[in-house]
Scaffold this motif. Structure first.
Motif, PDB file in Angstrom:
ATOM      1  N   ASN A 120       0.789  -1.225   0.000  1.00 46.90           N
ATOM      2  CA  ASN A 120       0.000   0.000   0.000  1.00 46.90           C
ATOM      3  C   ASN A 120       0.826   1.283   0.000  1.00 46.90           C
ATOM      4  N   ALA A 121       1.971   1.269   0.678  1.00 48.54           N
ATOM      5  CA  ALA A 121       2.688   2.524   0.860  1.00 48.54           C
ATOM      6  C   ALA A 121       4.160   2.285   1.162  1.00 48.54           C
ATOM      7  N   ILE A 122       4.903   3.389   1.200  1.00 53.92           N
ATOM      8  CA  ILE A 122       6.293   3.394   1.613  1.00 53.92           C
ATOM      9  C   ILE A 122       6.383   4.125   2.945  1.00 53.92           C
ATOM     10  N   TYR A 123       7.162   3.576   3.883  1.00 56.80           N
ATOM     11  CA  TYR A 123       7.348   4.182   5.200  1.00 56.80           C
ATOM     12  C   TYR A 123       8.833   4.464   5.392  1.00 56.80           C
ATOM     13  N   GLN A 124       9.131   5.657   5.910  1.00 54.00           N
ATOM     14  CA  GLN A 124      10.523   6.054   6.053  1.00 54.00           C
ATOM     15  C   GLN A 124      10.751   6.799   7.358  1.00 54.00           C
ATOM     16  N   PHE A 125      11.862   6.443   8.039  1.00 56.29           N
ATOM     17  CA  PHE A 125      12.282   7.179   9.228  1.00 56.29           C
ATOM     18  C   PHE A 125      13.085   8.394   8.800  1.00 56.29           C
ATOM     19  N   GLN A 126      12.798   9.544   9.418  1.00 59.51           N
ATOM     20  CA  GLN A 126      13.559  10.743   9.121  1.00 59.51           C
ATOM     21  C   GLN A 126      13.864  11.503  10.405  1.00 59.51           C
ATOM     22  N   ALA A 127      15.037  12.110  10.455  1.00 60.13           N
ATOM     23  CA  ALA A 127      15.435  12.973  11.560  1.00 60.13           C
ATOM     24  C   ALA A 127      15.680  14.363  11.002  1.00 60.13           C
ATOM     25  N   ASN A 128      15.134  15.379  11.673  1.00 59.95           N
ATOM     26  CA  ASN A 128      15.252  16.738  11.155  1.00 59.95           C
ATOM     27  C   ASN A 128      15.176  17.744  12.296  1.00 59.95           C
ATOM     28  N   ASN A 129      16.244  18.509  12.481  1.00 62.63           N
ATOM     29  CA  ASN A 129      16.273  19.579  13.475  1.00 62.63           C
ATOM     30  C   ASN A 129      15.899  19.094  14.876  1.00 62.63           C
TER      31      ASN A 129
END
Length: 282
Positions: A120-129
């Motif tokens: 169904n979808a793509i999931y991604q971990f992100q770190a920002n500020n």
């Protein structure tokens, strides 16, 4: 008295110099954790760490240890030049063969997956500020962001996401901060795919990596040896050199919000599963 002290000193010296052919390692399925160390294999009930079965073989069981189609495959040495296959149901040895044992993908921790996709979808971990979050993208447009869930409890610099092999609509995320040769304990989040929601986060103790040598009996701080999450349970094996080489099996049950630990070879008393399923919160 002198003879007794001398004997004790010799015993202590021999124990301190004890060497091992293999590091402890583990693999797990929906219900059990299988821990291999030297020629021994331990089968633990996954949610309560009750020792279900132990078996000793005439071959070494080394990392990598993987599981597929109800069969465990272990390397026969640290050089991984031969392998042994074991049936998970009764721990019977099926065969030994030449050739390397397969490696399982590194899904969590350093060099793990920072994104995962399902039908169904793509999931991604992100770190920002200083903030961490998991984003959910639909379709093939990598720039399109449909939903985002903040992981506000810990502000780590790296993280991973993965689906659960046994539970639909489930995403598991971990995060940690790494500097120089070491990383902090893993922080765990249980996410729901649709609608995208996440838990507040839990620190999993004894999951740090210190940069310390992993050779058994030589490291005086915890060393994480294996880690995995499936069926809403995180399970890991770690060791420490503290008055002898010690190995522990530990878990975190996300459904029950409980943590348990047992020394390898020991067993916790059986306990019933928590009555209610705790759904992830916003």
């Amino acid at each position: 008295m002198y003879k007794v002290l001398t004997l004790l000193a010799l015993v202590a010296m021999c124990f301190a110099q004890q060497t091992y052919d293999c590091y402890p390692t583990s693999a797990n399925d929906a219900s059990y954790i299988y821990v291999a160390f030297q020629k021994n294999l331990y089968k633990y009930s996954k949610h309560d760490l009750k020792l279900v079965q132990k078996k000793t073989y005439n071959v070494n069981l080394c990392a990598p240890l993987t599981i597929k189609d109800c069969t465990l495959v272990a390397a026969g040495s640290d050089q991984n030049t031969n392998r042994a296959s074991i049936r998970t149901s009764d721990l019977s040895l099926i065969s030994t063969q030449s050739g390397a044992a397969p490696y399982a993908p590194n899904k969590y921790g350093v060099n793990g997956n920072n994104f995962v996709s399902d039908s169904n979808a793509i999931y991604q971990f992100q770190a920002n500020n200083g903030s961490n979050y998991v984003i959910q993208k639909f379709g093939t447009n990598s720039n399109a962001m449909s939903n985002r869930v903040n992981l506000a409890t810990y502000r780590d610099s790296t993280g991973n996401v993965n689906t659960d092999n046994y539970i639909s609509n489930r995403i598991h995320a971990t995060s940690q901060t790494c500097q120089y040769r070491g990383c902090t304990n893993l922080h765990y989040y249980r996410l729901q795919e649709s609608p995208l929601r996440g838990s507040a986060g839990v620190e999993l103790n004894n999951t740090l990596s210190s940069g310390c040598p992993t050779v058994p009996s030589s490291c005086g701080v915890p060393v994480l040896l294996s880690f995995d999450i499936s069926n809403d349970i995180a399970a890991w094996v770690w060791s420490i050199s503290d008055n002898g080489y010690k190995v522990y099996v530990q878990n975190y049950d996300a459904k029950c919000n409980t943590k348990k630990q047992v020394s390898l070879g020991s067993s916790l008393a059986g306990s019933t599963r928590c009555a209610s399923y705790v759904s992830p919160s916003n």
